[in-house]
Design a protein around this motif. Structure first.
Motif, PDB file in Angstrom:
ATOM      1  N   UNK A  72       0.797  -1.230   0.000  1.00  0.00           N
ATOM      2  CA  UNK A  72       0.000   0.000   0.000  1.00  0.00           C
ATOM      3  C   UNK A  72       0.829   1.280   0.000  1.00  0.00           C
ATOM      4  N   UNK A  73       2.092   1.211   0.414  1.00  0.00           N
ATOM      5  CA  UNK A  73       2.931   2.408   0.494  1.00  0.00           C
ATOM      6  C   UNK A  73       3.616   2.705  -0.832  1.00  0.00           C
ATOM      7  N   UNK A  74       4.196   1.682  -1.457  1.00  0.00           N
ATOM      8  CA  UNK A  74       4.988   1.892  -2.683  1.00  0.00           C
ATOM      9  C   UNK A  74       4.296   1.376  -3.930  1.00  0.00           C
ATOM     10  N   UNK A  75       3.066   0.890  -3.789  1.00  0.00           N
ATOM     11  CA  UNK A  75       2.386   0.250  -4.909  1.00  0.00           C
ATOM     12  C   UNK A  75       2.082   1.143  -6.092  1.00  0.00           C
ATOM     13  N   UNK A  76       2.155   2.475  -5.891  1.00  0.00           N
ATOM     14  CA  UNK A  76       1.865   3.377  -7.011  1.00  0.00           C
ATOM     15  C   UNK A  76       3.122   3.824  -7.743  1.00  0.00           C
ATOM     16  N   UNK A  77       4.293   3.279  -7.386  1.00  0.00           N
ATOM     17  CA  UNK A  77       5.533   3.641  -8.080  1.00  0.00           C
ATOM     18  C   UNK A  77       5.472   3.203  -9.542  1.00  0.00           C
ATOM     19  N   UNK A  78       6.142   3.947 -10.417  1.00  0.00           N
ATOM     20  CA  UNK A  78       6.254   3.516 -11.796  1.00  0.00           C
ATOM     21  C   UNK A  78       7.229   2.364 -11.907  1.00  0.00           C
ATOM     22  N   UNK A  79       6.919   1.386 -12.733  1.00  0.00           N
ATOM     23  CA  UNK A  79       7.807   0.231 -12.927  1.00  0.00           C
ATOM     24  C   UNK A  79       8.138   0.107 -14.407  1.00  0.00           C
ATOM     25  N   UNK A  80       9.431   0.203 -14.721  1.00  0.00           N
ATOM     26  CA  UNK A  80       9.920  -0.005 -16.078  1.00  0.00           C
ATOM     27  C   UNK A  80      10.722  -1.301 -16.094  1.00  0.00           C
ATOM     28  N   UNK A  81      10.254  -2.288 -16.832  1.00  0.00           N
ATOM     29  CA  UNK A  81      10.967  -3.555 -16.925  1.00  0.00           C
ATOM     30  C   UNK A  81      12.044  -3.477 -17.997  1.00  0.00           C
ATOM     31  N   UNK A  82      13.214  -3.999 -17.656  1.00  0.00           N
ATOM     32  CA  UNK A  82      14.379  -3.960 -18.530  1.00  0.00           C
ATOM     33  C   UNK A  82      14.885  -5.387 -18.656  1.00  0.00           C
ATOM     34  N   UNK A  83      14.830  -5.953 -19.863  1.00  0.00           N
ATOM     35  CA  UNK A  83      15.109  -7.381 -19.977  1.00  0.00           C
ATOM     36  C   UNK A  83      15.573  -7.766 -21.369  1.00  0.00           C
ATOM     37  N   UNK A  98       1.645  -5.638 -13.817  1.00  0.00           N
ATOM     38  CA  UNK A  98       1.607  -4.273 -13.324  1.00  0.00           C
ATOM     39  C   UNK A  98       2.697  -3.349 -13.795  1.00  0.00           C
ATOM     40  N   UNK A  99       3.554  -3.778 -14.727  1.00  0.00           N
ATOM     41  CA  UNK A  99       4.591  -2.882 -15.240  1.00  0.00           C
ATOM     42  C   UNK A  99       3.954  -1.760 -16.050  1.00  0.00           C
ATOM     43  N   UNK A 100       4.592  -0.595 -16.027  1.00  0.00           N
ATOM     44  CA  UNK A 100       4.101   0.549 -16.800  1.00  0.00           C
ATOM     45  C   UNK A 100       4.773   0.646 -18.157  1.00  0.00           C
ATOM     46  N   UNK A 101       5.989   0.126 -18.267  1.00  0.00           N
ATOM     47  CA  UNK A 101       6.738   0.233 -19.514  1.00  0.00           C
ATOM     48  C   UNK A 101       7.709  -0.938 -19.589  1.00  0.00           C
ATOM     49  N   UNK A 102       8.267  -1.172 -20.777  1.00  0.00           N
ATOM     50  CA  UNK A 102       9.062  -2.370 -21.034  1.00  0.00           C
ATOM     51  C   UNK A 102      10.109  -2.035 -22.082  1.00  0.00           C
ATOM     52  N   UNK A 103      11.393  -2.205 -21.741  1.00  0.00           N
ATOM     53  CA  UNK A 103      12.487  -1.938 -22.673  1.00  0.00           C
ATOM     54  C   UNK A 103      13.327  -3.199 -22.807  1.00  0.00           C
ATOM     55  N   UNK A 104      13.655  -3.541 -24.049  1.00  0.00           N
ATOM     56  CA  UNK A 104      14.387  -4.783 -24.325  1.00  0.00           C
ATOM     57  C   UNK A 104      15.879  -4.488 -24.499  1.00  0.00           C
ATOM     58  N   UNK A 105      16.709  -5.331 -23.869  1.00  0.00           N
ATOM     59  CA  UNK A 105      18.161  -5.255 -24.061  1.00  0.00           C
ATOM     60  C   UNK A 105      18.532  -5.885 -25.399  1.00  0.00           C
ATOM     61  N   UNK A 106      19.584  -5.421 -26.072  1.00  0.00           N
ATOM     62  CA  UNK A 106      20.385  -4.236 -25.730  1.00  0.00           C
ATOM     63  C   UNK A 106      19.592  -2.969 -25.984  1.00  0.00           C
ATOM     64  N   UNK A 107      19.808  -1.975 -25.155  1.00  0.00           N
ATOM     65  CA  UNK A 107      19.007  -0.758 -25.239  1.00  0.00           C
ATOM     66  C   UNK A 107      19.893   0.458 -25.488  1.00  0.00           C
ATOM     67  N   UNK A 108      19.257   1.519 -25.925  1.00  0.00           N
ATOM     68  CA  UNK A 108      19.912   2.819 -26.033  1.00  0.00           C
ATOM     69  C   UNK A 108      19.679   3.530 -24.710  1.00  0.00           C
ATOM     70  N   UNK A 109      20.741   3.852 -23.996  1.00  0.00           N
ATOM     71  CA  UNK A 109      20.588   4.375 -22.642  1.00  0.00           C
ATOM     72  C   UNK A 109      19.787   5.667 -22.617  1.00  0.00           C
ATOM     73  N   UNK A 110      19.918   6.486 -23.642  1.00  0.00           N
ATOM     74  CA  UNK A 110      19.160   7.728 -23.692  1.00  0.00           C
ATOM     75  C   UNK A 110      17.658   7.451 -23.732  1.00  0.00           C
TER      76      UNK A 110
END
Length: 233
Positions: A72-83, A98-110
Motif C-alpha cells: 500500500x505504500x509503494x504500490x503506485x511507483x512507476x515500474x519499467x521492466x528492462x530485460x 503491473x509494469x508501466x513500460x518495457x524496454x528490451x536489451x540491448x538498449x539505447x541508454x538515452x
C-alpha cells in the motif's frame, strides 16, 4: 524535490551505466543486484520509478513487480521492466503483473532515461491530484458500473472495485463506447499496445478475470461470438 529511482539489476555494468545517466538527468539513484535487496531498497526509498530486470538471481522480476504492486505504500511507483526477453508474450506478461513500460536489451541508454523521466512525470502528476474529484467532472456509467477516467476509480452498485491495471484499461475501452464490438486484435492493439501474430487468447483470459472482478456487473461485458467483446448499451 529530487526524484528517486531504484534500479534492480544484477549485471553490474548495466546498473552502473544507468546510475550514471539517471543521476545526470537529475535523479537520486539506488541500485540492488537481487530481488530481495531491491524490494528492501524500494520500501526504504519509496522511489518514483523502479527499473526492474526480469532475470534476477533469487527471483523473477515478475514476482518482484507483483510484490511492489501489492504494497500500500509503494504500490503506485512507476515500474519499467528492462530485460533481454523481448517476445510479445513476455511483454504482455510484464504489463499483466503491473509494469508501466518495457524496454528490451540491448538498449539505447538515452531512451531508457527518457522513458524513466516520462514515467516519473506521470507518477508525479497522479500523486498531485486532489483526493476529492472536482465538482461537475464526468464519469462513465454503464449499467451498475461507474468509472472515473481521471482517478481510475471503479464502482459497481456504488461499491469500490479493485482492478489490475490491464483490467482497468480493458474496462475503460469497452465502456467508453457501449454497444461497439471490439475484436480481440483491436483490444490487443489498444490495451496492450501489441500488433502482429500474437496469441489472442490473452484477451479471453483477461476478460474472464475482469468479469470475476466486476462481480454482479459481470454480464455488462458481452461476448460477441466470432467477433470479440462489447459493453452492453
Amino acid at each position: 524535490m529530487e526524484r528517486r529511482v531504484v534500479i534492480i539489476e544484477d549485471e553490474r555494468d548495466v546498473a552502473r551505466l544507468l546510475e550514471f545517466n539517471l543521476r545526470g538527468a537529475g535523479f537520486e539513484v539506488a541500485s540492488a543486484a537481487t530481488g530481495a535487496t531491491g524490494l528492501a531498497a524500494v520500501m526504504r526509498d519509496q522511489p518514483d520509478v523502479v527499473v526492474l530486470d526480469l532475470m534476477l538471481p533469487d527471483q523473477s522480476g515478475y514476482e518482484v513487480c507483483k510484490q511492489i504492486r501489492a504494497d500500500p505504500v509503494v504500490g503506485d511507483a512507476g515500474v519499467l521492466m528492462l530485460t533481454a526477453k523481448g517476445e510479445a508474450e513476455d511483454r504482455i506478461l510484464g504489463l499483466e503483473v503491473g509494469a508501466d513500460d518495457y524496454v528490451v536489451k540491448p538498449f539505447v541508454v538515452r531512451e531508457v532515461v527518457l522513458r524513466v523521466t516520462a514515467l516519473a512525470n506521470r507518477i508525479a502528476e497522479r500523486r498531485a491530484r486532489p483526493e476529492q474529484p472536482p465538482a461537475g467532472r464526468q464519469t462513465i456509467t454503464v449499467g451498475a458500473i461507474e468509472l472515473d477516467p481521471v482517478t481510475h476509480d471503479v464502482k459497481v452498485n456504488a461499491k469500490p472495485v479493485s482492478l489490475r491495471p490491464l483490467e482497468y484499461k480493458l474496462l475503460q475501452l469497452l465502456v467508453s463506447d457501449p454497444g461497439r464490438v471490439f475484436s480481440r486484435e483491436e483490444l490487443l492493439e489498444q490495451v496492450w499496445g501489441m500488433r502482429g501474430d500474437i496469441n489472442t487468447r490473452t484477451v479471453d483470459v483477461h476478460v474472464r478475470r475482469l468479469r470475476v472482478s466486476l462481480g454482479d456487473a459481470a454480464d455488462t461485458i458481452e461476448t460477441v461470438h466470432g467477433f470479440g467483446y462489447r459493453a452492453k448499451r
